[in-house]
Design a protein around this motif. Structure first.
Motif, short mmCIF file in Angstrom:
data_model
loop_
_atom_site.label_atom_id
_atom_site.label_comp_id
_atom_site.label_asym_id
_atom_site.label_seq_id
_atom_site.Cartn_x
_atom_site.Cartn_y
_atom_site.Cartn_z
N MET A 192 43.15 48.75 46.48
CA MET A 192 43.48 47.33 46.34
C MET A 192 42.20 46.54 46.12
O MET A 192 41.18 46.80 46.77
N ARG A 193 42.23 45.59 45.20
CA ARG A 193 41.04 44.79 44.90
C ARG A 193 41.27 43.37 45.42
O ARG A 193 41.51 42.43 44.66
N GLU A 194 41.16 43.25 46.73
CA GLU A 194 41.55 42.02 47.39
C GLU A 194 40.63 40.85 47.10
O GLU A 194 41.08 39.70 47.03
N LEU A 195 39.35 41.11 46.92
CA LEU A 195 38.43 40.02 46.60
C LEU A 195 38.67 39.50 45.19
O LEU A 195 38.60 38.30 44.94
N MET A 196 38.95 40.40 44.27
CA MET A 196 39.21 39.98 42.89
C MET A 196 40.48 39.15 42.79
O MET A 196 40.54 38.20 42.00
N PHE A 197 41.48 39.49 43.59
CA PHE A 197 42.77 38.81 43.50
C PHE A 197 43.02 37.92 44.72
O PHE A 197 44.17 37.74 45.15
N LYS A 198 41.97 37.37 45.27
CA LYS A 198 42.09 36.49 46.42
C LYS A 198 43.07 35.36 46.14
O LYS A 198 42.94 34.62 45.16
N GLY A 199 44.08 35.24 46.99
CA GLY A 199 45.07 34.18 46.82
C GLY A 199 46.04 34.41 45.68
O GLY A 199 46.82 33.52 45.33
N ASP A 200 46.05 35.62 45.10
CA ASP A 200 46.90 35.91 43.95
C ASP A 200 47.63 37.24 44.17
O ASP A 200 47.33 38.25 43.53
N PRO A 201 48.60 37.27 45.10
CA PRO A 201 49.31 38.53 45.38
C PRO A 201 50.03 39.08 44.16
O PRO A 201 50.15 40.30 44.01
N GLU A 202 50.50 38.22 43.28
CA GLU A 202 51.18 38.71 42.08
C GLU A 202 50.19 39.43 41.17
O GLU A 202 50.51 40.47 40.57
N GLY A 203 48.97 38.91 41.07
CA GLY A 203 47.94 39.56 40.28
C GLY A 203 47.56 40.91 40.87
O GLY A 203 47.37 41.89 40.14
N GLN A 204 47.42 40.98 42.22
CA GLN A 204 47.13 42.24 42.88
C GLN A 204 48.24 43.25 42.64
O GLN A 204 48.00 44.42 42.37
N ALA A 205 49.49 42.77 42.71
CA ALA A 205 50.63 43.66 42.48
C ALA A 205 50.64 44.18 41.04
O ALA A 205 50.86 45.37 40.80
N ARG A 206 50.38 43.31 40.09
CA ARG A 206 50.39 43.71 38.69
C ARG A 206 49.29 44.73 38.41
O ARG A 206 49.49 45.67 37.64
N ASP A 207 48.15 44.56 39.04
CA ASP A 207 47.04 45.51 38.87
C ASP A 207 47.46 46.90 39.31
O ASP A 207 47.14 47.89 38.65
N ILE A 208 48.18 47.01 40.41
CA ILE A 208 48.65 48.30 40.90
C ILE A 208 49.76 48.84 40.01
O ILE A 208 49.75 50.01 39.59
N ILE A 209 50.73 48.02 39.69
CA ILE A 209 51.87 48.47 38.88
C ILE A 209 51.41 49.02 37.54
O ILE A 209 51.89 50.07 37.08
N ASP A 210 50.47 48.36 36.91
CA ASP A 210 50.03 48.76 35.57
C ASP A 210 49.12 49.98 35.58
O ASP A 210 49.04 50.69 34.57
N SER A 211 48.42 50.24 36.70
CA SER A 211 47.40 51.28 36.69
C SER A 211 47.85 52.60 37.31
O SER A 211 47.19 53.63 37.13
N VAL A 212 48.95 52.59 38.03
CA VAL A 212 49.40 53.81 38.71
C VAL A 212 49.81 54.87 37.70
O VAL A 212 50.43 54.58 36.67
N ARG A 213 49.46 56.12 38.02
CA ARG A 213 49.85 57.28 37.23
C ARG A 213 50.51 58.29 38.17
O ARG A 213 50.34 58.21 39.38
N PRO A 214 51.26 59.25 37.65
CA PRO A 214 51.85 60.27 38.52
C PRO A 214 50.78 60.93 39.39
O PRO A 214 49.74 61.37 38.90
#
Length: 265
Positions: A192-214
């Motif tokens: 999780m990149r909490e400093l990069m997405f400070k105050g932006d939980p949707e941005g943090q979520a999108r970062d994970i959703i888009d980058s996850v691989r099997p």
């Protein structure tokens, strides 16, 4: 008038100052031998202690090699009264299992926070006091891990098979202790990149959703300061988005077992 202890301290500080001036800060570890750990003993030693080896090898996993669309959420440093209940609430609501790498001293203080709530989840060893295992010798690593393992057994009456070294730091002594205790070492492929997405939980979520691989292993925390909240507030969005991509959330051990079954078939 300086006593003997004060004199030695002053002399050491003075010597260090002279060394820094003469050799430069980058040369200090070499000057004092700190970049040359001992071959036998010390935090770096591993292969020379053959009587401590019980298994053919210790697996170190950043991710799990699989074609199945699965992902493992892991949470470090808890349990803690502030964030752990919030994480568990979201996981329960979404019917998602996770792997919690617990700090033994935190579990001893906050067992009531997780009591009766961990049945669906996996528990791993994260040392007694978030110790940097790469700086400890074999005895120190083993003591920290064993004390934590005993606390997990006491509270949950279940075996522990996974170790996550704090900071991802691994020394040879860590590998020896993991081998002797039957652990595999679990790191992570995405944090999780909490400093990069400070105050932006949707941005943090999108970062994970888009980058996850099997086979991705995701690093999050259920202890810390206010910045952790951006991840917690985004968890539901992560689960929803990953499921929309066809992913299934599992524990680390479930993912490993599934990959082994897939490889054998």
């Amino acid at each position: 008038m300086l006593n003997r202890r004060d004199f030695l301290r002053t002399a050491l500080v003075g010597a260090a100052g002279v060394a820094v001036g003469a050799a430069g800060m980058k040369e200090i570890p070499h000057l004092f031998g700190w970049d040359r750990p001992p071959v036998a003993g010390g935090y770096a030693a591993a292969a020379d202690v053959l009587d401590a080896v019980h298994h053919p090898g210790v697996a170190v996993r950043y991710y799990v090699e699989t074609t199945e669309p699965v992902v493992a959420f892991t949470f470090d440093d808890g349990p803690a009264p502030h964030w752990t209940p919030q994480v568990l609430d979201v996981l329960d609501e979404a019917d998602v299992p996770a792997t919690f790498f617990m700090v033994g001293s935190n579990l001893a203080k906050n067992a009531d926070v997780v009591r009766g709530r961990m049945d669906r989840h996996e528990i791993g060893n994260h040392t007694w006091e978030h110790d940097d295992l790469a700086t400890l010798d074999l005895a120190g690593v083993t003591e920290s891990l064993k004390r934590t393992e005993d606390e997990i057994h006491k509270q949950f009456h279940r075996p522990v098979t996974l170790l996550r070294p704090p900071f991802g730091h691994i020394g040879g002594s860590t590998m020896l202790a993991a081998d002797s205790m039957g652990y595999d070492v679990v790191l992570w492929s995405k944090a999780m990149r909490e400093l990069m997405f400070k105050g932006d939980p949707e941005g943090q979520a999108r970062d994970i959703i888009d980058s996850v691989r099997p086979g991705s292993i995701l690093l999050a925390h259920d202890e810390g300061d206010e910045r952790r909240l951006v991840t917690i507030r985004g968890l539901s969005m992560m689960f929803e988005g990953l499921r929309a991509r066809g992913f299934r959330m599992v524990t680390v051990s479930e993912m490993i077992a599934g990959a082994k079954k897939q490889s054998a078939s």
